[in-house]
Design an enzyme around this catalytic site. Structure first.
Site, PDB file in Angstrom:
ATOM      1  N   LYS A 137      -5.492  92.930  -1.573  1.00 55.45           N
ATOM      2  CA  LYS A 137      -6.538  93.433  -0.688  1.00 55.45           C
ATOM      3  C   LYS A 137      -5.973  94.350   0.384  1.00 55.45           C
ATOM      4  CE  LYS A 137     -10.225  91.189   0.347  1.00 55.45           C
ATOM      5  NZ  LYS A 137     -11.140  91.951  -0.519  1.00 55.45           N
ATOM      6  N   ASP A 167       3.770  89.935   2.649  1.00 56.21           N
ATOM      7  CA  ASP A 167       2.343  89.645   2.479  1.00 56.21           C
ATOM      8  C   ASP A 167       1.535  90.867   2.037  1.00 56.21           C
ATOM      9  OD1 ASP A 167       0.337  87.610   2.590  1.00 56.21           O
ATOM     10  OD2 ASP A 167      -0.474  88.547   4.383  1.00 56.21           O
ATOM     11  N   HIS A 199      -0.477  92.179  -0.300  1.00 57.83           N
ATOM     12  CA  HIS A 199      -1.226  91.668  -1.448  1.00 57.83           C
ATOM     13  C   HIS A 199      -2.305  92.649  -1.906  1.00 57.83           C
ATOM     14  CE1 HIS A 199      -4.388  90.761   1.431  1.00 57.83           C
ATOM     15  NE2 HIS A 199      -3.555  89.991   2.129  1.00 57.83           N
ATOM     16  N   GLU A 213      -8.293 102.674  13.749  1.00 56.35           N
ATOM     17  CA  GLU A 213      -9.351 103.627  13.416  1.00 56.35           C
ATOM     18  C   GLU A 213      -9.734 103.468  11.945  1.00 56.35           C
ATOM     19  OE1 GLU A 213     -10.081 108.475  13.254  1.00 56.35           O
ATOM     20  OE2 GLU A 213      -8.368 107.658  14.353  1.00 56.35           O
ATOM     21  N   LYS A 220      -8.147  94.089  16.433  1.00 54.18           N
ATOM     22  CA  LYS A 220      -7.510  92.879  15.909  1.00 54.18           C
ATOM     23  C   LYS A 220      -6.781  92.153  17.036  1.00 54.18           C
ATOM     24  CE  LYS A 220      -5.652  93.537  11.778  1.00 54.18           C
ATOM     25  NZ  LYS A 220      -4.842  94.123  10.672  1.00 54.18           N
ATOM     26  N   GLN A 270      -7.494  87.470   9.920  1.00 53.62           N
ATOM     27  CA  GLN A 270      -7.079  87.617  11.316  1.00 53.62           C
ATOM     28  C   GLN A 270      -8.298  87.777  12.218  1.00 53.62           C
ATOM     29  OE1 GLN A 270      -4.125  90.642  11.782  1.00 53.62           O
ATOM     30  NE2 GLN A 270      -4.153  90.612  13.999  1.00 53.62           N
TER      31      GLN A 270
END
EC number: 2.7.11.1
Length: 433
Positions: A310, A306, A308, A220, A178, A152
């Site tokens: 990570k 999603d 996953h 944060e 983001k 992203q």
């Protein structure tokens, strides 16, 4: 000393040099050597790179690759350096001062940059949002500024509560900002993250910030802590599940080759069984499994297919690992063009709409956990969500008509999922598998 054949980066934790990362350019191999003092009292880079120095080159390479940005961020970094995508050492050398976790990778004998802040202006961000081809979000002052993994658009920035800035020297990023890649993604992630917080989960702090008319999500960093008045940021070391298992980023999904008919049965990536196996390396294995289970159930209830490998991480400490706060929680069910197959199967089921009592019971049996643990957790979370989502919606900034419609649809879908699971959760106790 680095030579043409052997290149070296020092590994620093704050002011302390804890070891060296070396790369043999001829053999194309990595090695990690910890200092004797750190071997006595410290923690390893990851469970697969132990303090005794027995981590293999492949394990070290997998750890480092997981620190790199993905997609365009990596492309810009490669272009800026003029190196190949496979030159992991050069890429880590370029971003090593501010990667995820506590360790800074510093060229031998190099002086740290002068401690300073480079404030960013709203106009600069708006320019990059509106014309990303001419002004990529990842490039500032002619150099790449993205050094955290993920796909992203984002910036890792120092934030003092008043202004955002790029940090140098003893300062580092304290927040990740983001930007929207998909329709109302900022609102989506804000709601999902705040929902977890209201439900009492350990989750990163988030807020919505504005750059002109554009919303962004300010997260944060839980691996950073600014020390006001001291011109320094403390760091805490973390690893994600891929790093903890010694997997490359290509194995962050259980179906590591995708969902195509010819490859969907290849399941070599991060699965729930593999994730839960990491609890044995945690300081409190029972608490770690409880957190993992709640994470799995919360993602089912919020439609986050999603989730996953990570997206679940651990703090590294001398006495073992400890789950970090949750992060990157998004209801991907809100986007029809997203992949809706689960990143990790519940038992053998990847389709969330095909998960019933049987799959949940088999899931718990396969993990060696009592079914009642799932029943109690799922029931408690699902029953608390209606009140919790009402509280979270009140936390949102003023919305336009389209945003309000999106939020209303999010709530409707969320409550429907809760009702669905509550309708059969008690059957989990007695179903035969």
């Amino acid at each position: 000393m680095s030579t043409a054949k052997t290149l070296t980066l020092e590994m620093h934790l704050g002011d302390l040099m804890i070891g060296e990362l070396s790369f043999d350019a001829t053999a194309d191999t990595f090695a990690v050597h910890y200092t004797k003092d750190w071997q006595q009292s410290g923690f390893p880079l990851s469970p697969t790179i132990p303090l005794d120095g027995t981590g293999t080159s492949n394990q070290i390479s997998m750890f480092l690759v997981n620190l790199l940005p993905e997609n365009k961020g990596l492309d810009y970094l490669i272009e800026s350096l003029g190196v190949s995508k496979g030159n992991t050492f050069a890429l880590i050398r370029a971003i090593g001062l501010d990667t995820a976790g506590a360790i800074a990778f510093v060229p031998k004998g190099a002086l740290l940059p002068e401690t300073q802040l480079r404030p960013i202006k709203a106009e600069e961000v708006i320019q990059r949002i509106e014309d990303p081809t001419m002004w990529p979000m990842e490039i500032w002052d002619g150099k790449p500024r993205l050094s955290v993994a993920g796909v992203q658009p984002k910036l890792n920035l120092f934030y003092n509560g008043k202004e955002f800035a790029f940090a140098e020297g003893t300062l580092s990023s304290t927040h990740i900002v983001k930007f929207e890649k998909y329709h109302h993604l900022v609102i989506n992630e804000f709601i999902t993250m705040r929902l977890a917080k209201v439900l009492g989960m350990n989750v990163a702090n988030v807020d919505i910030v504005h750059f002109g008319r554009y919303k962004a999500l300010c997260v944060e960093r839980f691996d950073r802590r600014n020390i006001p008045g001291e011109q320094r940021v403390l760091r805490r070391h973390i690893v994600d599940s891929c790093q903890a298992l010694g997997f490359s980023v290509s194995k962050k999904y259980e179906r590591n080759f995708g969902t195509g008919r010819d490859v969907k049965d290849i399941r070599e990536g991060v699965s729930f069984n593999r994730l839960f196996s990491l609890a044995a390396k945690c300081r409190n294995p029972v608490a770690a499994k409880q957190d993992m289970l709640q994470w799995a159930l919360f993602n089912l209830l919020t439609g986050n297919a999603d989730a996953h490998g990570k997206n679940y991480s651990f703090f590294m400490t001398p006495s073992g690992m400890e789950p970090t706060p949750w992060y990157d929680l998004v209801s991907v069910d809100m986007y029809e063009d997203f992949e809706q197959q689960l990143a990790m199967a519940i038992d053998d089921e990847f389709d969330p709409n095909s998960i019933y009592a049987y799959q949940l019971a088999a899931f718990m049996d396969g993990l060696g956990l009592p079914r009642n643990l799932l029943i109690s957790n799922l029931t408690r979370i699902a029953r608390r969500i209606p009140q919790a989502i009402a509280e979270v919606i009140l936390m949102l900034p003023p919305l336009d008509e389209d945003e309000a419609s999106f939020v209303a649809h999010y709530k409707t879908q969320l409550l429907a999922r809760c009702e669905r699971y509550l309708g059969f959760v008690d059957e989990v106790r007695d179903v035969e598998v």
